[in-house]
Scaffold this active site. Structure first.
Site, PDB file in Angstrom:
ATOM      1  N   SER A  46      -2.354 -12.498   4.335  1.00  0.00           N
ATOM      2  CA  SER A  46      -2.810 -12.462   2.935  1.00  0.00           C
ATOM      3  C   SER A  46      -1.807 -13.161   2.019  1.00  0.00           C
ATOM      4  CB  SER A  46      -3.065 -11.032   2.470  1.00  0.00           C
ATOM      5  OG  SER A  46      -1.856 -10.373   2.199  1.00  0.00           O
ATOM      6  N   LYS A  91       0.802  -1.215   0.000  1.00  0.00           N
ATOM      7  CA  LYS A  91       0.000   0.000   0.000  1.00  0.00           C
ATOM      8  C   LYS A  91       0.842   1.275   0.000  1.00  0.00           C
ATOM      9  CE  LYS A  91      -3.634  -0.128  -0.492  1.00  0.00           C
ATOM     10  NZ  LYS A  91      -4.836  -0.530  -1.316  1.00  0.00           N
TER      11      LYS A  91
END
Ligand SMILES: Cc1ncc(COP(=O)(O)O)c(C=O)c1O
Length: 331
Positions: free
Chosen positions: A271, A46
């Site tokens: 993840s 991110k």
């Protein structure tokens, strides 16, 4: 006041993350690689979206140094990235986060100087009517004082897509010398999957894109299950780029976190466990498979111990023995 734990040279280090071979999933003519996004300066994939959205806000004259406040709903990594980058560039940051996000994540965001609002959302702010308290709160605060606040809105912001289309996609193409055949990643806003896939398919339309989604009621920070949540606008614009979907359970994701450590000596976030489990299920005999490993395991000790993925001692051992951990001081 914000603690200055970073310096501006860090901003130049966003992107160009390593691609490492996963020996545990490679054999014969099939090679599997992980793109280690934990090597971005604030620890995750991110950083790219946050940097591109802030730069875009500056270029469009929306952000004013030492005046504007950036506010954003996020399940964690975008919050860390925005807080770190904005802190360096002279903007205040306020983050709206579901209370179920990991305690480590919340602490890091605060240590980077951001104000935190917690909502009772599920782990990922859900897009769609009535389920998106984080998004609604951030929107309400920013709309009440548009002269002060800027909400980049990663769920709709085209700069999020561009960071991957111009950065991550070309990096993967170059690092695999154009040999990539399959690309897998989880989906949060959809910036990563659409940006990378758009670039790769322009180079070779045969490259397959596989979207990884967690089960409903999941524990995988950053990802979404699309039965529970509407698809973000940014993702919907280009969802035709996805060739296949794989749904992975919490159990499979956590079992993979352990396996990746045991076999490849990497301590990864949940993840990445989901992406690895999907790569394992692909079962191809020939080709070059790349999975995005969005962050590392350091923010997830409390989750891993609570979910019995690792004991406290096992986690500390993994931390010591893990290869390729970046030298981020605040994780
Ligand atoms: C922790 C985490 N955050 C975010 C993403 C992807 O984010 P986005 O779809 O918002 O680009 C991933 C994808 O694997 C992830 O694992």
């Amino acid at each position: 006041m914000a603690t200055k734990v970073v310096d501006d040279k860090l901003l130049k280090k966003i992107g160009n993350t390593p691609l490492v071979r996963l020996d545990s999933l490679s054999s014969g003519l099939a090679n599997a690689y992980a793109k280690l996004e934990s090597h971005n300066p604030f620890g995750s994939v991110k950083d790219r979206a946050a940097y591109w959205m802030i730069k875009d806000g500056e270029e469009r004259g929306i952000l004013k140094k030492n005046e504007s406040i950036i506010i954003e709903p996020t399940s964690g990594n975008t919050g860390i990235a925005l807080a770190g980058i904005a802190n360096l560039l002279g903007y205040k940051v306020e983050i709206v986060i579901p209370e179920k996000a990991s305690e480590e994540t919340k602490k890091v965001i605060e240590s980077l100087g951001a104000k935190l609002y917690q909502t009772s959302d599920d782990l990922c702010p859900k897009v769609g009517a009535g389920t998106d308290q984080s998004i609604a709160l951030a929107r309400a605060i920013s709309q009440a004082r548009p002269d002060l606040y800027y909400m980049p809105n990663q769920y709709e912001n085209e700069a999020n897509f561009m960071g991957h289309y111009k950065g991550t996609g070309p990096e993967i193409w170059k690092q695999t010398e154009g040999k990539i055949t399959h690309f897998l990643t989880g989906v949060g806003t959809g910036g990563t999957i659409t940006g990378i896939s758009a670039y790769l398919k322009e180079q070779n339309p045969e490259v397959k894109t596989i979207a990884v989604q967690p089960q409903q009621n999941h524990l995988i920070q950053g990802l979404r299950n699309f039965v529970e949540s509407d698809k973000p606008v940014l993702f919907k614009k280009r969802e035709n780029l996805v060739d296949d979907w794989m749904t992975i359970t919490n159990e499979e994701s956590f079992a993979s976190v352990v396996r990746i450590f045991e076999k490849d000596r990497l301590l990864v976030g949940p993840s990445s466990g989901a992406v690895y489990a999907a790569m394992e299920k692909l079962k191809i005999d020939k080709g070059c498979v790349v999975g995005i490993f969005a962050d590392d395991g350091r923010k997830f000790k409390s989750l891993y111990v609570q979910q019995k993925v690792f004991t406290d001692e096992q986690f500390e051992k993994a931390l010591k023995e893990s290869k390729y951990l970046s030298d981020i001081s605040f994780l």
